[in-house]
Design a protein around this motif. Structure first.
Motif, PDB file in Angstrom:
ATOM      1  N   MET A 140       0.700  -1.549  -0.095  1.00 53.63           N
ATOM      2  CA  MET A 140       0.778  -0.103   0.324  1.00 53.63           C
ATOM      3  C   MET A 140       0.574   1.497  -0.025  1.00 53.63           C
ATOM      4  SD  MET A 140      -3.628  -1.046  -0.004  1.00 53.63           S
ATOM      5  CE  MET A 140      -4.378  -0.476   0.491  1.00 53.63           C
ATOM      6  N   THR A 141       1.831   1.518   0.820  1.00 54.91           N
ATOM      7  CA  THR A 141       2.652   2.233   0.817  1.00 54.91           C
ATOM      8  C   THR A 141       3.578   2.689  -0.418  1.00 54.91           C
ATOM      9  OG1 THR A 141       2.701   1.681   3.662  1.00 54.91           O
ATOM     10  CG2 THR A 141       4.325   3.626   2.719  1.00 54.91           C
ATOM     11  N   LEU A 142       3.665   1.974  -0.750  1.00 50.76           N
ATOM     12  CA  LEU A 142       5.053   2.107  -2.103  1.00 50.76           C
ATOM     13  C   LEU A 142       3.718   2.626  -3.857  1.00 50.76           C
ATOM     14  CD1 LEU A 142       6.881  -1.748  -2.137  1.00 50.76           C
ATOM     15  CD2 LEU A 142       7.533   0.696  -2.010  1.00 50.76           C
ATOM     16  N   CYS A 143       2.642   1.873  -3.118  1.00 48.08           N
ATOM     17  CA  CYS A 143       1.612   2.362  -3.882  1.00 48.08           C
ATOM     18  C   CYS A 143       1.633   4.447  -3.846  1.00 48.08           C
ATOM     19  CB  CYS A 143       0.923   1.935  -4.477  1.00 48.08           C
ATOM     20  SG  CYS A 143       0.155   0.505  -5.091  1.00 48.08           S
ATOM     21  N   ARG A 144       0.913   4.597  -3.036  1.00 49.00           N
ATOM     22  CA  ARG A 144       0.348   5.817  -2.202  1.00 49.00           C
ATOM     23  C   ARG A 144       2.344   6.511  -2.323  1.00 49.00           C
ATOM     24  NH1 ARG A 144      -2.503   3.056   3.042  1.00 49.00           N
ATOM     25  NH2 ARG A 144      -4.448   2.725   1.882  1.00 49.00           N
ATOM     26  N   ASP A 145       3.110   6.311  -2.214  1.00 40.84           N
ATOM     27  CA  ASP A 145       4.159   7.280  -2.321  1.00 40.84           C
ATOM     28  C   ASP A 145       4.104   7.398  -3.502  1.00 40.84           C
ATOM     29  OD1 ASP A 145       4.923   6.397   0.396  1.00 40.84           O
ATOM     30  OD2 ASP A 145       6.662   5.208   0.221  1.00 40.84           O
ATOM     31  N   ALA A 146       4.351   5.926  -4.595  1.00 38.69           N
ATOM     32  CA  ALA A 146       4.353   6.769  -6.683  1.00 38.69           C
ATOM     33  C   ALA A 146       3.045   7.707  -6.505  1.00 38.69           C
ATOM     34  CB  ALA A 146       3.584   5.184  -7.054  1.00 38.69           C
ATOM     35  N   GLY A 147       1.635   7.862  -6.034  1.00 43.02           N
ATOM     36  CA  GLY A 147       1.557   8.420  -6.555  1.00 43.02           C
ATOM     37  C   GLY A 147      -0.261   8.153  -6.806  1.00 43.02           C
ATOM     38  N   GLU A 173      -3.523   5.195  -5.010  1.00 38.12           N
ATOM     39  CA  GLU A 173      -4.575   4.960  -3.921  1.00 38.12           C
ATOM     40  C   GLU A 173      -4.633   3.240  -4.872  1.00 38.12           C
ATOM     41  OE1 GLU A 173      -5.327   3.403  -0.659  1.00 38.12           O
ATOM     42  OE2 GLU A 173      -4.764   5.273  -0.848  1.00 38.12           O
ATOM     43  N   PRO A 174      -3.924   1.913  -3.855  1.00 36.20           N
ATOM     44  CA  PRO A 174      -4.474   0.894  -5.099  1.00 36.20           C
ATOM     45  C   PRO A 174      -5.829   0.185  -4.632  1.00 36.20           C
ATOM     46  CG  PRO A 174      -3.129   0.403  -3.326  1.00 36.20           C
ATOM     47  CD  PRO A 174      -2.883   2.108  -2.991  1.00 36.20           C
ATOM     48  N   ASP A 175      -6.296   0.131  -5.538  1.00 40.02           N
ATOM     49  CA  ASP A 175      -7.335  -0.754  -5.356  1.00 40.02           C
ATOM     50  C   ASP A 175      -7.509  -2.242  -5.441  1.00 40.02           C
ATOM     51  OD1 ASP A 175     -10.214  -1.603  -5.770  1.00 40.02           O
ATOM     52  OD2 ASP A 175     -10.659  -1.144  -7.724  1.00 40.02           O
ATOM     53  N   VAL A 176      -7.448  -3.010  -4.173  1.00 42.15           N
ATOM     54  CA  VAL A 176      -6.897  -3.986  -3.953  1.00 42.15           C
ATOM     55  C   VAL A 176      -8.410  -4.751  -3.666  1.00 42.15           C
ATOM     56  CG1 VAL A 176      -6.773  -5.165  -1.814  1.00 42.15           C
ATOM     57  CG2 VAL A 176      -4.624  -2.937  -2.424  1.00 42.15           C
ATOM     58  N   ARG A 177      -9.028  -5.350  -4.306  1.00 42.77           N
ATOM     59  CA  ARG A 177      -9.952  -6.138  -4.518  1.00 42.77           C
ATOM     60  C   ARG A 177      -9.721  -7.547  -4.145  1.00 42.77           C
ATOM     61  NH1 ARG A 177     -13.755  -3.899  -9.911  1.00 42.77           N
ATOM     62  NH2 ARG A 177     -12.588  -2.147  -9.818  1.00 42.77           N
ATOM     63  N   LEU A 178      -9.149  -8.224  -3.787  1.00 44.70           N
ATOM     64  CA  LEU A 178      -9.105  -9.881  -3.858  1.00 44.70           C
ATOM     65  C   LEU A 178      -7.371 -10.029  -2.946  1.00 44.70           C
ATOM     66  CD1 LEU A 178      -8.711 -13.211  -3.592  1.00 44.70           C
ATOM     67  CD2 LEU A 178      -7.460 -12.453  -5.781  1.00 44.70           C
TER      68      LEU A 178
END
Length: 94
Positions: free
Chosen positions: A1-8, A10-15
């Motif tokens: 999650m943090t890597l995605c957020r740091d890349a700009g 918000e991850p869409d986690v469905r599973l």
């Protein structure tokens, strides 16, 4: 999650699953994207496109827990030693 957020974004986690091979199959079938460890490719070539992770903090904390009195068991000691060796080799501190 943090890597995605740091890349700009918000991850869409469905599973969510701890099964790395399921993650890999979902990526292969183009149903998902995933952060997969190098261990998934051990012994064979990647079957999906690989991308570099963004620079910055990329760390994972691994904890081991045993029952009271079990910390000196040979199997526990061997497992913890193997984890330490893997981290040491991977980080170049060997």
């Amino acid at each position: 999650m943090t890597l995605c957020r740091d890349a700009g974004f918000e991850p869409d986690v469905r599973l969510g699953t701890t099964d790395l091979l399921l993650h890999l199959r979902l990526v292969e079938q183009r149903h998902a994207a995933a952060f997969l460890p190098d261990l998934v490719w051990y012994g064979h070539s990647p079957t999906v496109a690989l991308r570099q992770l963004p620079r910055g903090q990329r760390a994972r904390r691994i904890s081991t827990v045993v029952r009271r009195g079990g910390s000196r068991h040979p199997a526990v000691l061997a497992c913890r030693a193997a984890l330490l060796r893997a981290v040491t080799l991977r980080s170049g501190r060997a």
